[in-house]
Design a protein around this motif. Structure first.
Motif, PDB file in Angstrom:
ATOM      1  N   GLU A 122       0.825  -1.203   0.000  1.00  0.00           N
ATOM      2  CA  GLU A 122       0.000   0.000   0.000  1.00  0.00           C
ATOM      3  C   GLU A 122       0.867   1.263   0.000  1.00  0.00           C
ATOM      4  O   GLU A 122       0.539   2.249  -0.667  1.00  0.00           O
ATOM      5  N   MET A 123       1.982   1.246   0.724  1.00  0.00           N
ATOM      6  CA  MET A 123       2.889   2.399   0.736  1.00  0.00           C
ATOM      7  C   MET A 123       3.512   2.620  -0.639  1.00  0.00           C
ATOM      8  O   MET A 123       3.668   3.762  -1.082  1.00  0.00           O
ATOM      9  N   ILE A 124       3.870   1.529  -1.313  1.00  0.00           N
ATOM     10  CA  ILE A 124       4.436   1.642  -2.662  1.00  0.00           C
ATOM     11  C   ILE A 124       3.413   2.289  -3.588  1.00  0.00           C
ATOM     12  O   ILE A 124       3.729   3.212  -4.347  1.00  0.00           O
ATOM     13  N   ARG A 125       2.183   1.831  -3.540  1.00  0.00           N
ATOM     14  CA  ARG A 125       1.121   2.414  -4.368  1.00  0.00           C
ATOM     15  C   ARG A 125       0.920   3.892  -4.045  1.00  0.00           C
ATOM     16  O   ARG A 125       0.706   4.714  -4.938  1.00  0.00           O
ATOM     17  N   ARG A 141       5.730  -2.709 -12.820  1.00  0.00           N
ATOM     18  CA  ARG A 141       5.970  -3.881 -11.980  1.00  0.00           C
ATOM     19  C   ARG A 141       7.216  -3.614 -11.140  1.00  0.00           C
ATOM     20  O   ARG A 141       8.288  -3.363 -11.684  1.00  0.00           O
ATOM     21  N   VAL A 142       7.035  -3.663  -9.822  1.00  0.00           N
ATOM     22  CA  VAL A 142       8.126  -3.387  -8.887  1.00  0.00           C
ATOM     23  C   VAL A 142       8.437  -4.670  -8.127  1.00  0.00           C
ATOM     24  O   VAL A 142       7.563  -5.256  -7.497  1.00  0.00           O
ATOM     25  N   GLU A 143       9.682  -5.118  -8.210  1.00  0.00           N
ATOM     26  CA  GLU A 143      10.140  -6.279  -7.446  1.00  0.00           C
ATOM     27  C   GLU A 143      11.088  -5.768  -6.370  1.00  0.00           C
ATOM     28  O   GLU A 143      11.982  -4.962  -6.654  1.00  0.00           O
ATOM     29  N   TYR A 144      10.872  -6.223  -5.151  1.00  0.00           N
ATOM     30  CA  TYR A 144      11.656  -5.730  -4.029  1.00  0.00           C
ATOM     31  C   TYR A 144      11.780  -6.787  -2.947  1.00  0.00           C
ATOM     32  O   TYR A 144      11.019  -7.748  -2.907  1.00  0.00           O
ATOM     33  N   ALA A 162      13.338   3.426   1.462  1.00  0.00           N
ATOM     34  CA  ALA A 162      14.602   2.701   1.624  1.00  0.00           C
ATOM     35  C   ALA A 162      14.724   2.014   2.979  1.00  0.00           C
ATOM     36  O   ALA A 162      15.460   1.038   3.111  1.00  0.00           O
ATOM     37  N   ASP A 163      13.993   2.478   3.983  1.00  0.00           N
ATOM     38  CA  ASP A 163      14.039   1.840   5.296  1.00  0.00           C
ATOM     39  C   ASP A 163      13.110   0.627   5.389  1.00  0.00           C
ATOM     40  O   ASP A 163      13.126  -0.101   6.374  1.00  0.00           O
ATOM     41  N   GLN A 164      12.330   0.381   4.335  1.00  0.00           N
ATOM     42  CA  GLN A 164      11.391  -0.741   4.317  1.00  0.00           C
ATOM     43  C   GLN A 164      11.729  -1.804   3.266  1.00  0.00           C
ATOM     44  O   GLN A 164      11.471  -2.982   3.469  1.00  0.00           O
ATOM     45  N   GLN A 201      10.600   4.477 -15.423  1.00  0.00           N
ATOM     46  CA  GLN A 201      11.384   3.519 -14.649  1.00  0.00           C
ATOM     47  C   GLN A 201      12.349   4.243 -13.709  1.00  0.00           C
ATOM     48  O   GLN A 201      12.438   3.916 -12.523  1.00  0.00           O
ATOM     49  N   ILE A 202      13.036   5.241 -14.209  1.00  0.00           N
ATOM     50  CA  ILE A 202      13.976   6.015 -13.391  1.00  0.00           C
ATOM     51  C   ILE A 202      13.230   6.773 -12.294  1.00  0.00           C
ATOM     52  O   ILE A 202      13.663   6.798 -11.138  1.00  0.00           O
ATOM     53  N   LEU A 203      12.108   7.369 -12.642  1.00  0.00           N
ATOM     54  CA  LEU A 203      11.297   8.118 -11.673  1.00  0.00           C
ATOM     55  C   LEU A 203      10.815   7.211 -10.541  1.00  0.00           C
ATOM     56  O   LEU A 203      10.897   7.569  -9.361  1.00  0.00           O
ATOM     57  N   VAL A 204      10.360   6.014 -10.878  1.00  0.00           N
ATOM     58  CA  VAL A 204       9.892   5.056  -9.868  1.00  0.00           C
ATOM     59  C   VAL A 204      11.058   4.621  -8.973  1.00  0.00           C
ATOM     60  O   VAL A 204      10.940   4.613  -7.745  1.00  0.00           O
ATOM     61  N   GLN A 205      12.179   4.260  -9.575  1.00  0.00           N
ATOM     62  CA  GLN A 205      13.345   3.837  -8.789  1.00  0.00           C
ATOM     63  C   GLN A 205      13.787   4.930  -7.831  1.00  0.00           C
ATOM     64  O   GLN A 205      14.036   4.675  -6.650  1.00  0.00           O
ATOM     65  N   LYS A 206      13.891   6.146  -8.325  1.00  0.00           N
ATOM     66  CA  LYS A 206      14.349   7.276  -7.509  1.00  0.00           C
ATOM     67  C   LYS A 206      13.416   7.512  -6.323  1.00  0.00           C
ATOM     68  O   LYS A 206      13.864   7.659  -5.181  1.00  0.00           O
ATOM     69  N   ASN A 207      12.116   7.542  -6.573  1.00  0.00           N
ATOM     70  CA  ASN A 207      11.173   7.862  -5.503  1.00  0.00           C
ATOM     71  C   ASN A 207      11.002   6.729  -4.499  1.00  0.00           C
ATOM     72  O   ASN A 207      10.889   6.982  -3.304  1.00  0.00           O
ATOM     73  N   LEU A 208      10.981   5.480  -4.960  1.00  0.00           N
ATOM     74  CA  LEU A 208      10.867   4.377  -4.002  1.00  0.00           C
ATOM     75  C   LEU A 208      12.112   4.292  -3.131  1.00  0.00           C
ATOM     76  O   LEU A 208      12.027   4.020  -1.929  1.00  0.00           O
ATOM     77  N   THR A 209      13.268   4.537  -3.719  1.00  0.00           N
ATOM     78  CA  THR A 209      14.505   4.527  -2.943  1.00  0.00           C
ATOM     79  C   THR A 209      14.509   5.680  -1.938  1.00  0.00           C
ATOM     80  O   THR A 209      14.911   5.508  -0.787  1.00  0.00           O
ATOM     81  N   ARG A 210      14.035   6.821  -2.356  1.00  0.00           N
ATOM     82  CA  ARG A 210      14.012   7.980  -1.455  1.00  0.00           C
ATOM     83  C   ARG A 210      13.043   7.783  -0.289  1.00  0.00           C
ATOM     84  O   ARG A 210      13.382   8.043   0.857  1.00  0.00           O
ATOM     85  N   TRP A 211      11.834   7.336  -0.570  1.00  0.00           N
ATOM     86  CA  TRP A 211      10.791   7.318   0.446  1.00  0.00           C
ATOM     87  C   TRP A 211      10.662   6.006   1.204  1.00  0.00           C
ATOM     88  O   TRP A 211      10.121   5.984   2.309  1.00  0.00           O
TER      89      TRP A 211
END
Length: 125
Positions: free
Chosen positions: A30-33, A106-109, A82-84, A70-80
């Motif tokens: 839910e946080m990713i969304r 599609r985000v794999e983590y 990264a502790d999860q 893809q770059i925008l998603v990577q940048k923002n998920l890493t920024r917001w």
């Protein structure tokens, strides 16, 4: 004991009368969304928060848009988040049947707390 967190979107559980809860794995999904679908400036307390994927729908859906997304998603998920999570892969394609009016993200983590591999998919239209 299984970890739970507040559900998103926020709602009241009709049985308990308290804030609805989600299992931790679901909560991270839910946080990713939330990060991906929130437009920067939408949250007054965090004006830089979000990717704003919905606003990209009006751009020509081509390889350039998908690479930028893809770059925008990577940048923002890493920024917001990264502790999860630890981001493993982000794939951006046209929607089902190559529908150019949609973006499939599609985000794999790896979920840090459980070290489990997870996937979140979002169809933006």
């Amino acid at each position: 004991m299984r970890r739970t967190d507040c559900a998103f979107p926020f709602r009241i559980d009709p049985v308990s009368g308290q804030a609805a809860q989600s299992a931790y794995t679901r909560h991270v999904d839910e946080m990713i969304r939330q990060v991906l679908l929130t437009t920067p400036g939408e949250r007054i307390d965090l004006p830089e928060f979000g990717c704003g994927l919905r606003r990209l729908l009006f751009a020509p859906n081509n390889e350039t848009l998908r690479a930028t997304t893809q770059i925008l998603v990577q940048k923002n998920l890493t920024r917001w988040l990264a502790d999860q999570i630890v981001l493993r892969n982000v794939a951006v394609t046209a929607g089902a049947d190559d529908d150019e009016s949609q973006l499939q993200v599609r985000v794999e983590y790896t979920l840090l707390e459980t070290q489990s591999l997870q996937t979140t998919e979002i169809l933006v239209r």
